[in-house]
Every structure is written in structure tokens, then in C-alpha cells.
Design a protein around this motif. Sequence first.
Motif, short mmCIF file in Angstrom:
data_model
loop_
_atom_site.label_atom_id
_atom_site.label_comp_id
_atom_site.label_asym_id
_atom_site.label_seq_id
_atom_site.Cartn_x
_atom_site.Cartn_y
_atom_site.Cartn_z
N ILE A 1 0.84 -1.21 0.00
CA ILE A 1 0.00 0.00 0.00
C ILE A 1 0.87 1.25 0.00
N LEU A 2 1.93 1.26 0.81
CA LEU A 2 2.83 2.41 0.82
C LEU A 2 3.52 2.58 -0.54
N GLN A 3 3.80 1.47 -1.21
CA GLN A 3 4.39 1.53 -2.54
C GLN A 3 3.42 2.18 -3.53
N LEU A 4 2.14 1.83 -3.44
CA LEU A 4 1.14 2.42 -4.31
C LEU A 4 0.90 3.89 -3.98
N VAL A 5 0.93 4.22 -2.68
CA VAL A 5 0.79 5.62 -2.26
C VAL A 5 1.89 6.46 -2.89
N GLU A 6 3.11 5.93 -2.88
CA GLU A 6 4.23 6.66 -3.48
C GLU A 6 4.12 6.69 -5.00
N ARG A 7 3.75 5.57 -5.60
CA ARG A 7 3.66 5.49 -7.06
C ARG A 7 2.67 6.51 -7.62
N PHE A 8 1.51 6.64 -6.96
CA PHE A 8 0.47 7.54 -7.45
C PHE A 8 0.49 8.91 -6.77
N THR A 9 1.50 9.16 -5.97
CA THR A 9 1.65 10.45 -5.26
C THR A 9 0.34 10.81 -4.56
N ILE A 10 -0.14 9.89 -3.74
CA ILE A 10 -1.40 10.08 -3.01
C ILE A 10 -1.27 11.26 -2.05
N SER A 11 -2.27 12.13 -2.02
CA SER A 11 -2.21 13.30 -1.14
C SER A 11 -2.61 12.96 0.29
N SER A 12 -3.54 12.01 0.48
CA SER A 12 -3.96 11.62 1.83
C SER A 12 -4.62 10.26 1.77
N THR A 13 -4.58 9.56 2.90
CA THR A 13 -5.25 8.27 3.02
C THR A 13 -6.29 8.35 4.13
N THR A 14 -7.52 7.97 3.81
CA THR A 14 -8.62 7.99 4.77
C THR A 14 -9.25 6.60 4.81
N TRP A 15 -9.43 6.05 6.02
CA TRP A 15 -10.03 4.72 6.12
C TRP A 15 -11.08 4.69 7.22
N VAL A 16 -12.00 3.73 7.12
CA VAL A 16 -13.11 3.63 8.08
C VAL A 16 -13.19 2.23 8.66
N HIS A 17 -13.68 2.17 9.87
CA HIS A 17 -13.79 0.93 10.64
C HIS A 17 -14.99 1.15 11.57
N ALA A 18 -15.58 0.10 12.13
CA ALA A 18 -16.75 0.26 12.99
C ALA A 18 -16.74 -0.78 14.10
N ILE A 19 -17.04 -0.33 15.32
CA ILE A 19 -17.09 -1.22 16.48
C ILE A 19 -18.38 -1.00 17.25
N PRO A 20 -18.86 -2.03 17.96
CA PRO A 20 -20.08 -1.87 18.77
C PRO A 20 -19.78 -1.10 20.05
N MET A 21 -20.72 -0.24 20.45
CA MET A 21 -20.59 0.56 21.67
C MET A 21 -21.96 0.68 22.34
N PRO A 22 -22.00 0.85 23.67
CA PRO A 22 -23.28 1.04 24.37
C PRO A 22 -23.81 2.46 24.18
N VAL A 23 -24.32 2.71 22.97
CA VAL A 23 -24.88 4.02 22.61
C VAL A 23 -26.25 3.79 21.97
N PRO A 24 -27.14 4.79 22.03
CA PRO A 24 -28.50 4.60 21.47
C PRO A 24 -28.56 4.94 19.99
N HIS A 25 -29.50 4.30 19.29
CA HIS A 25 -29.68 4.57 17.87
C HIS A 25 -30.40 5.89 17.63
N THR A 26 -30.91 6.49 18.69
CA THR A 26 -31.65 7.74 18.58
C THR A 26 -30.76 8.98 18.61
N ARG A 27 -29.45 8.76 18.68
CA ARG A 27 -28.49 9.86 18.70
C ARG A 27 -27.53 9.71 17.52
N PRO A 28 -26.84 10.79 17.13
CA PRO A 28 -25.88 10.67 16.03
C PRO A 28 -24.80 9.64 16.33
N ILE A 29 -24.31 8.99 15.29
CA ILE A 29 -23.21 8.04 15.46
C ILE A 29 -21.92 8.82 15.70
N GLY A 30 -21.28 8.51 16.81
CA GLY A 30 -20.02 9.16 17.13
C GLY A 30 -18.86 8.47 16.45
#
Length: 307
Positions: A118-147
Motif C-alpha cells: 500500500i505504501l508503494q502504491l501511495v508513493e507510485r500515485f503520489t497520493i495526497s492523503s489516506t482515509t479509512w473507516v472501521h466500525a465497532i459496537p458501543m453502548p450508545v443509542p440509535h436515537t443519537r448521532p453516530i459518534g
Amino acid sequence: MRDPGDLYELTDAAAGIPEGLHLVAGLTGFADAGGAVSQFTEYLLGALPNTVVARFDADVLLDYRARRPIIYFDQDHLSDYQPPTLSLYLARDEVGQQFLLLAGYEPDFRWEQFTAAILQLVERFTISSTTWVHAIPMPVPHTRPIGVTVSGSRSDLVESMSVWRPHTQVPANVLHLVEYRLLESDASAVGFVLLIPHYLADTEFPFAALSALESTSAATGLIFPTDHLREKNREFIERIDEQVADNPELAKLVGTLEQRYDSYMEGSTLRSPLTDEDGELPTADEIAAELEKFLAIRRNKDDGSPL
């Protein structure tokens, strides 16, 4: 270490990629609460024009016996086999901005070699930034915004968006390692961990995908179509609210989670990225003016005109 380039094969589309694009990533296979990552990547690939830039070798990276692919049995013969894929795509957002999307399974093997790839591809294409997402369960209600919990090199996003900043050890996702290595090389990287209501962790919660899209937009400026997901989420929430109303124990649980959430947020100094310094939302005219300025900049870039 083995040659990182051995893990992937570039397509003809790799030859025409402009420099300075954003890389967006989401890999499935571990703790995808609410189906956030799978919905996020499937939605982007289904809603936006895209083409494959690089394909990774599943026979090297994937444990087939731990995550068996599906084959279709049609009465007396096998009629369809869909092999698991991990690919890098070139895509365009709703206003034509190009970006790279890494999507598919999370590798089971060769994490260091994959990260180096991945770092090789980032360098090859001169990537300006990398953004990634992941999700975990938490004791929060569905009636509020996702933190979200934000990590990486973007202190502005940490300050404006990160609602939970723990000191803790966590089981790693391979993209944690990618982010860690990117930061070691002084590259721009940001990770968003979505905090999903634990009682919806095993569902496909459309709001989780929406939050992934909104977080990515905040980090990159990319603009994604979300009307279909928002409609799905309204229908989903209606069904959940009906179940809560018919179940006193579940209603009590949600009420308790709401109280705890509100109490926690009362002590937070977090400011929405949509508001100004005084906490005011922009007017419709201000939003329209900013959009027009943005589109004018994009037109100038596409025409090769000076800004």
C-alpha cells in the motif's frame, strides 16, 4: 521481506492516474459493526463510476478455510462461483472529483508485505492523503448521532469530530498498521472508527454507512450521493422504533443509553464541523456560494486554467 509488488497486479488504468488524489479505504472481515464498511464500499462501487487499477492476490493473502467463499448449487450442478476480491479502484464522486478506493477483504496473511504494498502504491500515485473507516459496537443509542473516534495526522478532525479518545489496547485491523506506517513516513493519514449501537451491531444499519460517507467527506472534500441510503435509514429506524415501543425492556435499555449519552455529551466541548465559531449553521445562500466557488475551481482545474 518479499517484494511488495508481488502481491498485486496493475491494470492498464494505472497508467493514466493523475497525481495528488485521495485514497479511501475500507476492508471487511473484522468487527464490521452495523455492516458499516461493507455497506460503505458496496455503495460507493455501486453508485459511482469506477475502474480497477490493481488486483491483489487472494491465494496469497486470504485464509479460505476461515472465510469460505460461496458457490451456488443449482439442483444437480455448480453454476456460479464468486471469488473474494481485494482491489484498488479509480472512482469519481458526484461532482467528478477522482479518488482511489481500496475495497474488499482484509488480508489474513502477510500484513507487513501488504502494508508495504500500500505504501508503494501511495508513493507510485503520489497520493495526497489516506482515509479509512472501521466500525465497532458501543453502548450508545440509535436515537443519537453516530459518534466517531479519529486517529492520524489531522488534528483539525480530531478536535472537531472525535467524541471518544481512549487510552487503550485494541485488536488491530490491517489498516491500523497501514496508518501507523504512513505516519512513520510523514504521510497524511486519518482513520475513523464509527461507534455503532451494540444492539444493532449484527444488522445492516444504513446510518452506519451514511456516517462513513460523511466522515470521509469531512476528511477529503469528496461529495457522495446519499439520498437512497437516507431513505433506507428512515425505513430502518421506523422498524426499530416500532420494536422498541412494543418491548418495555428494550425501551428501558434505549432510555438508559440516551441518558448516559446526553450526560457524556454535555461535558464535551466538541463543535460540529458544520458550524462556525459562534456555533451557527451556515445559511442556504452561504452554502450555495461555497458550492459555486468549489465548482468554479474544479472547472478551472479541468480546463487547465490558472486558479
